[in-house]
Scaffold this motif. Structure first.
Motif, mmCIF file in Angstrom:
data_model
loop_
_atom_site.group_PDB
_atom_site.id
_atom_site.type_symbol
_atom_site.label_atom_id
_atom_site.label_comp_id
_atom_site.label_asym_id
_atom_site.label_seq_id
_atom_site.Cartn_x
_atom_site.Cartn_y
_atom_site.Cartn_z
ATOM 1 N N UNK A 205 0.838 -1.200 0.000
ATOM 2 C CA UNK A 205 0.000 0.000 0.000
ATOM 3 C C UNK A 205 0.875 1.253 0.000
ATOM 4 N N UNK A 206 1.904 1.264 0.837
ATOM 5 C CA UNK A 206 2.786 2.425 0.918
ATOM 6 C C UNK A 206 3.566 2.624 -0.374
ATOM 7 N N UNK A 207 4.091 1.524 -0.939
ATOM 8 C CA UNK A 207 4.833 1.627 -2.196
ATOM 9 C C UNK A 207 3.943 2.192 -3.298
ATOM 10 N N UNK A 208 2.725 1.683 -3.375
ATOM 11 C CA UNK A 208 1.792 2.157 -4.397
ATOM 12 C C UNK A 208 1.431 3.620 -4.179
ATOM 13 N N UNK A 209 1.111 3.982 -2.938
ATOM 14 C CA UNK A 209 0.683 5.354 -2.662
ATOM 15 C C UNK A 209 1.802 6.352 -2.927
ATOM 16 N N UNK A 210 3.048 6.007 -2.569
ATOM 17 C CA UNK A 210 4.163 6.895 -2.877
ATOM 18 C C UNK A 210 4.318 7.053 -4.381
ATOM 19 N N UNK A 211 4.208 5.936 -5.108
ATOM 20 C CA UNK A 211 4.350 5.996 -6.565
ATOM 21 C C UNK A 211 3.273 6.896 -7.166
ATOM 22 N N UNK A 212 2.021 6.668 -6.792
ATOM 23 C CA UNK A 212 0.933 7.437 -7.394
ATOM 24 C C UNK A 212 0.991 8.900 -6.968
ATOM 25 N N UNK A 213 1.334 9.155 -5.709
ATOM 26 C CA UNK A 213 1.413 10.532 -5.254
ATOM 27 C C UNK A 213 2.480 11.326 -5.978
ATOM 28 N N UNK A 214 3.675 10.764 -6.084
ATOM 29 C CA UNK A 214 4.749 11.494 -6.770
ATOM 30 C C UNK A 214 4.504 11.527 -8.275
ATOM 31 N N UNK A 215 3.918 10.480 -8.837
ATOM 32 C CA UNK A 215 3.622 10.487 -10.272
ATOM 33 C C UNK A 215 2.647 11.621 -10.590
ATOM 34 N N UNK A 216 1.608 11.750 -9.778
ATOM 35 C CA UNK A 216 0.635 12.827 -10.018
ATOM 36 C C UNK A 216 1.271 14.201 -9.821
ATOM 37 N N UNK A 217 2.162 14.316 -8.853
ATOM 38 C CA UNK A 217 2.780 15.609 -8.594
ATOM 39 C C UNK A 217 3.633 16.069 -9.769
ATOM 40 N N UNK A 218 4.404 15.156 -10.350
ATOM 41 C CA UNK A 218 5.386 15.552 -11.357
ATOM 42 C C UNK A 218 4.910 15.363 -12.793
#
Length: 598
Positions: A205-218
């Motif tokens: 869950x954490x790996x996915x959320x970090x990926x999606x959060x930073x992907x959306x940011x950048x």
């Protein structure tokens, strides 16, 4: 648990024998057989047996192919072909049975779990395991295609949804979050670290959320940048829960680099408190892996990765340094010598120092390479256990998520990054660290309240998790794909002629212009000359070999293919993959994204 015969036969029916007609068959209902869901799913024990068959879907890596951590990959990979422009919607091989087949086996259980009776918490545990695997499945699809069709159940051949278009990324991501949150809430905390536990679910869950959060940011091309903080908060909260309640700790017995090495070259990880989930390989039953082939096979690591390792005083090496191979490991982060083969490294099963190969760039990977002869049985089989999730990644996720949120404190660094540095006796990371110009140039689009610390967290992630299969995804989510345009290089060569690469003061290899010109080594003693490994820039016919030196007769080892075939990373197109044109012909509702229809 061993499968009984009827269960095994049922799983064969469920698993892949139904691929008979069109490309969509792998999402459809089973053919009729004498094994039915009603007879199969009755008790939680049946769910356990069935979910045991899902563990083959676990994903873990022991290399960083397709990333800037690799200097040369002789057998061209997907990204290598991508940046050379040879991938298109007309020849891409994804989106087929092998891409989607595993989803069906997951949904089959979820469709039929209603027939099971027994303790509801136990039933929910196995539902959680199935949803863990479905979340991971769709995580990989979103990374690859962005928009994909969400299928929450097995389809029949008459189901119109079989030929629907993609669902929006935002909708699919919400489904993934629901699956992984259910898994984290319902999977039992105990059960052994070769099984999916609550802590493994929280890590994914954490790996996915970090990926999606930073992907959306950048990635502004998605138009989802106003929602990235929600995901970063999920990543921070999930990792905090693991850190405070999971009972895990960084493996540190005071042996520095050796402790780090033992995470990746041990015959057992059973009692290692850092490991959240691991793959068990056992010589007694002949179950092995081939992770030892990372050494001296078709690739080596890059100078870019080597330069990421700090000096032992905590400062970076000079940009564009020309340290010799025998110099570059001195006074460096001990993880460097546990990842890259160093002067004097002795290959398992031999007694003499290994002589590096110029044709691979010289920087061999030794992380994941077993050090005990009895752990290796032939070219394709060794018996080291392999980590899938470990606490180090959890700590790195926590630090990065909080840095991106602007919430990071020195106390957070001390509970995360500095525990990793403490293991290998490296200086602490301080909130007041000066910004490294080399990192700033590498990641020009990075933004955070304390950008210098964020960049150092990215460095720490690259170093700590090197060769664990995560670097490519990191570059994608940070929108740093342009780094893949760079031709990565290997070690520095000061001049044509002989070099000492084992550290004993005696020349071991020679890099020469051609077999017809060995003048640079003419005056060497005959005994030394006889033992040299010779490498030529041109062969006997005058043709270029696979490598060259960046300054002609000196410089870094680079690769002829990169010189002859330029690497170009097209943004944002290359952050995604095309749907094969044949699949669009079968289902015209599928649409290409970000220019792949060109």
């Amino acid at each position: 648990m061993k499968l009984n015969q009827s269960i095994y036969m049922a799983m064969l029916v469920l698993g892949g024998t139904f691929f008979t007609s069109c490309e969509k068959d792998f999402l459809q209902r089973d053919p009729q057989s004498n094994v039915t869901a009603a007879s199969f799913f009755k008790t939680p024990a049946d769910l356990q047996t069935y979910t045991n068959g899902l563990y083959g879907q676990l994903q873990f890596g022991h290399d960083d192919l397709n990333s800037d951590n690799i200097s040369n990959y002789n057998a061209s990979g997907e990204v290598d072909n991508l940046v050379r422009g040879t991938i298109s919607q007309n020849n891409y091989g994804g989106w087929d049975k092998s891409d989607w087949g595993s989803l069906r086996s997951i949904n089959y259980l979820l469709d039929h779990v209603g027939t099971v009776t027994g303790n509801q918490a136990e039933i929910n545990h196995y539902i959680g395991i199935a949803r863990f695997f479905r979340g991971w499945f769709y995580f990989s699809k979103v990374k690859k295609y962005s928009n994909v069709p969400w299928y929450g159940s097995v389809l029949s051949s008459e189901d119109e949804a079989l030929y629907k278009g993609q669902d929006p990324r935002a909708d699919v991501v919400n489904h993934i979050l629901e699956d992984l949150q259910f898994a984290a809430d319902n999977i039992q905390a105990n059960g052994g670290n070769t099984r999916i536990t609550k802590w493994a679910a929280l890590t994914l869950l954490a790996r996915f959320a970090l990926h999606e959060g930073t992907f959306r940011k950048y990635h502004d091309e998605l138009g989802l940048g106003n929602d990235y903080n929600r995901f970063l908060k999920i990543a921070a909260d999930a990792t905090s829960k693991i850190m405070t309640e999971g009972g895990f700790s960084i493996y540190n017995t005071g042996k520095g680099g050796e402790d780090y090495r033992n995470l990746f070259s041990s015959n057992t990880l059973a009692n290692n408190k850092e490991i959240i989930l691991w793959a068990d390989f056992d010589q007694k039953i002949g179950r092995g892996n081939n992770s030892h082939t990372v050494f001296d096979y078709t690739y080596a690591l890059s100078k870019s990765l080597a330069d990421s390792y700090l000096k032992t005083d905590g400062t970076p090496v000079a940009a564009n340094n020309t340290l010799l191979f025998t110099q570059m490991f001195a006074n460096r982060d001990p993880r460097m010598m546990e990842t890259i083969g160093y002067p004097g490294f002795v290959q398992t099963g031999t007694t003499v120092p290994y002589k590096i190969k110029a044709t691979l760039g010289g920087l061999n990977q030794i992380k994941f390479y077993p050090r005990a002869t009895e752990l290796i049985q032939g070219w394709q089989l060794n018996f080291t256990d392999l980590p899938i999730f470990r606490l180090a990644e959890v700590l790195l996720i926590n630090a990065e998520a909080k840095a991106e949120l602007g919430e990071l404190t020195q106390a957070d660094l001390d509970k995360t990054i500095n525990l990793l540095r403490k293991r290998v006796n490296m200086p602490n990371l301080d909130m007041g660290v000066a910004q490294d110009p080399a990192l700033a140039a590498m990641y020009p689009n990075a933004t955070a309240a304390n950008k210098a610390v964020l960049l150092e967290i990215r460095r720490e992630r690259r170093v700590e998790l090197a060769c664990e299969g995560l670097r490519y995804d990191d570059l994608m989510r940070w929108k740093s794909g342009m780094l893949l345009q760079n031709s990565q290089v290997g070690m520095y060569v000061p001049a044509l002629g002989a070099m000492d690469v084992t550290g004993d003061g005696v020349e071991d290899i020679a890099i020469l212009a051609s077999p017809s010109d060995e003048s640079p080594i003419a005056n060497l003693p005959a005994s030394v000359k006889a033992g040299l490994g010779k490498y030529y820039l041109k062969d006997a016919s005058g043709n270029n070999t696979n490598f060259y030196l960046t300054n002609g007769t000196s410089g870094f080892i680079a690769f002829t293919r990169d010189r002859d075939q330029p690497r170009i990373f097209v943004e944002p197109k290359y952050y995604y993959r095309p749907i094969p044109i044949g699949q669009i012909s079968l289902n015209p509702k599928l649409k290409q994204v970000f220019g792949w229809d060109q």
